[in-house]
Scaffold this active site. Structure first.
Site, PDB file in Angstrom:
ATOM      1  N   LYS A  68      29.279  55.907  57.993  1.00 15.23           N
ATOM      2  CA  LYS A  68      29.411  56.516  56.659  1.00 15.23           C
ATOM      3  C   LYS A  68      29.681  58.018  56.702  1.00 15.23           C
ATOM      4  CE  LYS A  68      26.765  53.048  54.182  1.00 15.23           C
ATOM      5  NZ  LYS A  68      25.622  52.721  53.336  1.00 15.23           N
ATOM      6  N   ASP A 104      26.813  53.941  46.792  1.00 10.66           N
ATOM      7  CA  ASP A 104      25.411  53.585  47.067  1.00 10.66           C
ATOM      8  C   ASP A 104      24.462  54.203  46.038  1.00 10.66           C
ATOM      9  OD1 ASP A 104      25.833  51.973  49.294  1.00 10.66           O
ATOM     10  OD2 ASP A 104      25.645  53.628  50.722  1.00 10.66           O
ATOM     11  N   ARG A 163       9.605  59.503  59.361  1.00 11.55           N
ATOM     12  CA  ARG A 163       8.918  59.740  60.646  1.00 11.55           C
ATOM     13  C   ARG A 163       9.417  61.018  61.301  1.00 11.55           C
ATOM     14  NH1 ARG A 163      11.699  54.987  64.430  1.00 11.55           N
ATOM     15  NH2 ARG A 163      13.822  55.799  64.243  1.00 11.55           N
TER      16      ARG A 163
HETATM   17  P1  NAP Z   1      19.966  55.554  58.482  1.00 10.93           P
HETATM   18  O1  NAP Z   1      20.881  56.618  58.023  1.00 10.93           O
HETATM   19  O2  NAP Z   1      19.941  55.160  59.915  1.00 10.93           O
HETATM   20  O3  NAP Z   1      18.464  55.982  58.031  1.00 10.93           O
HETATM   21  C1  NAP Z   1      17.343  55.184  58.331  1.00 10.93           C
HETATM   22  C2  NAP Z   1      16.062  55.973  58.097  1.00 10.93           C
HETATM   23  O4  NAP Z   1      14.975  55.112  58.431  1.00 10.93           O
HETATM   24  C3  NAP Z   1      15.906  57.213  58.970  1.00 10.93           C
HETATM   25  O5  NAP Z   1      15.142  58.173  58.280  1.00 10.93           O
HETATM   26  C4  NAP Z   1      15.118  56.676  60.164  1.00 10.93           C
HETATM   27  O6  NAP Z   1      14.316  57.637  60.800  1.00 10.93           O
HETATM   28  C5  NAP Z   1      14.194  55.720  59.458  1.00 10.93           C
HETATM   29  N1  NAP Z   1      13.716  54.699  60.381  1.00 10.93           N
HETATM   30  C6  NAP Z   1      14.435  53.830  61.131  1.00 10.93           C
HETATM   31  N2  NAP Z   1      13.634  53.029  61.831  1.00 10.93           N
HETATM   32  C7  NAP Z   1      12.361  53.408  61.540  1.00 10.93           C
HETATM   33  C8  NAP Z   1      11.085  52.970  61.959  1.00 10.93           C
HETATM   34  N3  NAP Z   1      10.953  51.951  62.786  1.00 10.93           N
HETATM   35  N4  NAP Z   1       9.986  53.598  61.470  1.00 10.93           N
HETATM   36  C9  NAP Z   1      10.106  54.628  60.610  1.00 10.93           C
HETATM   37  N5  NAP Z   1      11.303  55.087  60.166  1.00 10.93           N
HETATM   38  C10 NAP Z   1      12.410  54.475  60.623  1.00 10.93           C
HETATM   39  O7  NAP Z   1      20.251  54.191  57.694  1.00 10.93           O
HETATM   40  P2  NAP Z   1      20.778  54.045  56.167  1.00 10.93           P
HETATM   41  O8  NAP Z   1      22.246  53.977  56.153  1.00 10.93           O
HETATM   42  O9  NAP Z   1      20.079  55.038  55.337  1.00 10.93           O
HETATM   43  O10 NAP Z   1      20.267  52.569  55.833  1.00 10.93           O
HETATM   44  C11 NAP Z   1      18.891  52.356  55.656  1.00 10.93           C
HETATM   45  C12 NAP Z   1      18.631  51.006  55.015  1.00 10.93           C
HETATM   46  O11 NAP Z   1      19.280  50.919  53.769  1.00 10.93           O
HETATM   47  C13 NAP Z   1      19.117  49.830  55.865  1.00 10.93           C
HETATM   48  O12 NAP Z   1      18.107  48.854  55.852  1.00 10.93           O
HETATM   49  C14 NAP Z   1      20.319  49.356  55.115  1.00 10.93           C
HETATM   50  O13 NAP Z   1      20.524  47.956  55.257  1.00 10.93           O
HETATM   51  C15 NAP Z   1      19.944  49.682  53.683  1.00 10.93           C
HETATM   52  N6  NAP Z   1      21.114  49.800  52.794  1.00 10.93           N
HETATM   53  C16 NAP Z   1      21.249  48.823  51.861  1.00 10.93           C
HETATM   54  C17 NAP Z   1      22.332  48.879  50.994  1.00 10.93           C
HETATM   55  C18 NAP Z   1      22.461  47.811  49.939  1.00 10.93           C
HETATM   56  O14 NAP Z   1      23.539  47.723  49.339  1.00 10.93           O
HETATM   57  N7  NAP Z   1      21.428  47.046  49.671  1.00 10.93           N
HETATM   58  C19 NAP Z   1      23.273  49.916  51.089  1.00 10.93           C
HETATM   59  C20 NAP Z   1      23.079  50.893  52.066  1.00 10.93           C
HETATM   60  C21 NAP Z   1      21.998  50.816  52.925  1.00 10.93           C
HETATM   61  P3  NAP Z   1      14.897  58.617  61.928  1.00 10.93           P
HETATM   62  O15 NAP Z   1      15.756  59.595  61.217  1.00 10.93           O
HETATM   63  O16 NAP Z   1      13.684  59.207  62.533  1.00 10.93           O
HETATM   64  O17 NAP Z   1      15.674  57.725  62.884  1.00 10.93           O
END
Ligand code: NAP
Length: 291
Positions: A68, A104, A163
């Site tokens: 993204k 989003d 975290r």
């Molecule tokens: P991202 O940019 O990788 O961000 C994930 C966040 O979660 C980061 O802050 C990461 O921390 C934290 N994290 C990951 N694993 C963790 C753990 N085990 N314990 C604590 N914190 C943790 O991902 P994203 O693009 O924001 O997506 C996040 C979620 O949104 C995903 O599940 C995705 O499927 C969902 N999503 C859904 C839609 C929908 O249409 N429903 C659309 C977009 C996204 P760090 O920075 O420390 O790594």
């Protein structure tokens, strides 16, 4: 000529977007002029994939993790909302000119606005409820930025907890929120909680973090929260449909917004950008809910 639309990401096999968009094309009689597929694209393959999108004249692209932010370098223009968010989840190819958008934040703002008793968000309706609200955003990645943007546009004060403190601070500063230490997240009194971490996702890529016993992955990003009927739990994960976060919130009597609703509304706006037609919302909803 058939217009080709695609979701690109790594992984993409779990994505419901092809099912949802193709159902929408059928519902409005566009199935012979639009087709939507998926392509697994690794980070190393992204430059070639973007060149192919131009060469083949792909009409629309949905962009998911981990591209993204990286795709922005390959676009001719970026819509102001996506520029503010620093992330693009939608690309429209208009006669060879690629423009990036972010839907989003609409995917979060729209169902949240409906849940708080208005139908409001920037560009989507009437004024929201006047009841004082506050929110907690769990996580500080792309979905957290979309959540923070949506909360700001709904005038809901919010804290961010993650975290990695520094990432939480970045999101809070960018969108006018405060921060909360990850260690005390369970005690936060926020009325609305939005989970944007992948904790609870049903996929081997979701999380590699182990619990104290070092054996099993954590089940909920808020394992000890006491949920109240006045709370709203918003999950961004859509596989599984009912995560442990949602199950616990329901058990406490809270209202819930599932990840499928975010998927639906971000997809509704994408459909409109790709086809320039009004989206068949109920057909899209059915395709997400009856999986
Ligand atoms: P991202 O940019 O990788 O961000 C994930 C966040 O979660 C980061 O802050 C990461 O921390 C934290 N994290 C990951 N694993 C963790 C753990 N085990 N314990 C604590 N914190 C943790 O991902 P994203 O693009 O924001 O997506 C996040 C979620 O949104 C995903 O599940 C995705 O499927 C969902 N999503 C859904 C839609 C929908 O249409 N429903 C659309 C977009 C996204 P760090 O920075 O420390 O790594």
């Amino acid at each position: 000529m058939t217009a080709i639309c695609l979701i690109i990401g790594d992984p993409v096999s779990h994505s419901l977007s092809p099912r949802m968009h193709n159902a929408a094309y059928r519902a409005v009689g566009l199935e012979s002029s639009f087709v939507y597929g998926s392509a697994r694209v690794t980070s190393a393959q992204l430059p070639d994939a973007m060149a192919a999108i131009r060469t083949l004249g792909v009409r629309g692209v949905s962009v998911t993790m981990p591209h993204k932010e990286a795709v922005m370098a390959y676009l001719d223009s970026i819509d102001p909302t996506a520029a503010q968010l620093g992330a693009v989840n939608t690309i429209v190819n208009e006669r060879g000119v690629l423009t990036g958008y972010n839907t989003d934040c609409y995917g979060i703002a729209k169902p949240l606005a409906q849940a708080i008793g208005g139908d409001s968000c920037e560009g989507c309706g009437d004024a929201p409820s006047t009841e004082p609200l506050n929110a907690l955003v769990l996580g500080a990645g792309g979905a957290a930025r979309a959540a923070a943007f949506a909360l700001r546009s709904l005038n809901i004060p919010f804290s961010v907890t993650a975290r990695t403190d520094e990432r939480a601070r970045d999101v809070a500063i960018r969108f006018g929120g405060s921060t909360l230490s990850w260690d005390v997240r369970d005690t936060a009194q926020a009325k609305i909680v939005i989970n944007t971490t992948p904790i609870g996702m049903q996929s081997k890529e979701a999380t590699a973090v182990a619990t104290d016993d070092g054996q099993s992955p954590p089940q909920s990003p808020l394992p000890h929260r006491r949920w109240l009927p006045s709370n709203i739990a918003f999950e961004t994960i859509y596989t599984p449909a009912e995560t442990p976060f949602i199950v616990a919130a329901r058990a406490g009597g809270a209202s819930v917004i599932l990840g499928g609703q975010m998927l639906l509304w971000q997809g509704v706006r994408q459909f409109e950008l790709f086809t320039e037609r009004e989206a068949p919302i109920e057909s899209m909803r059915d395709s997400v809910e009856k999986r």
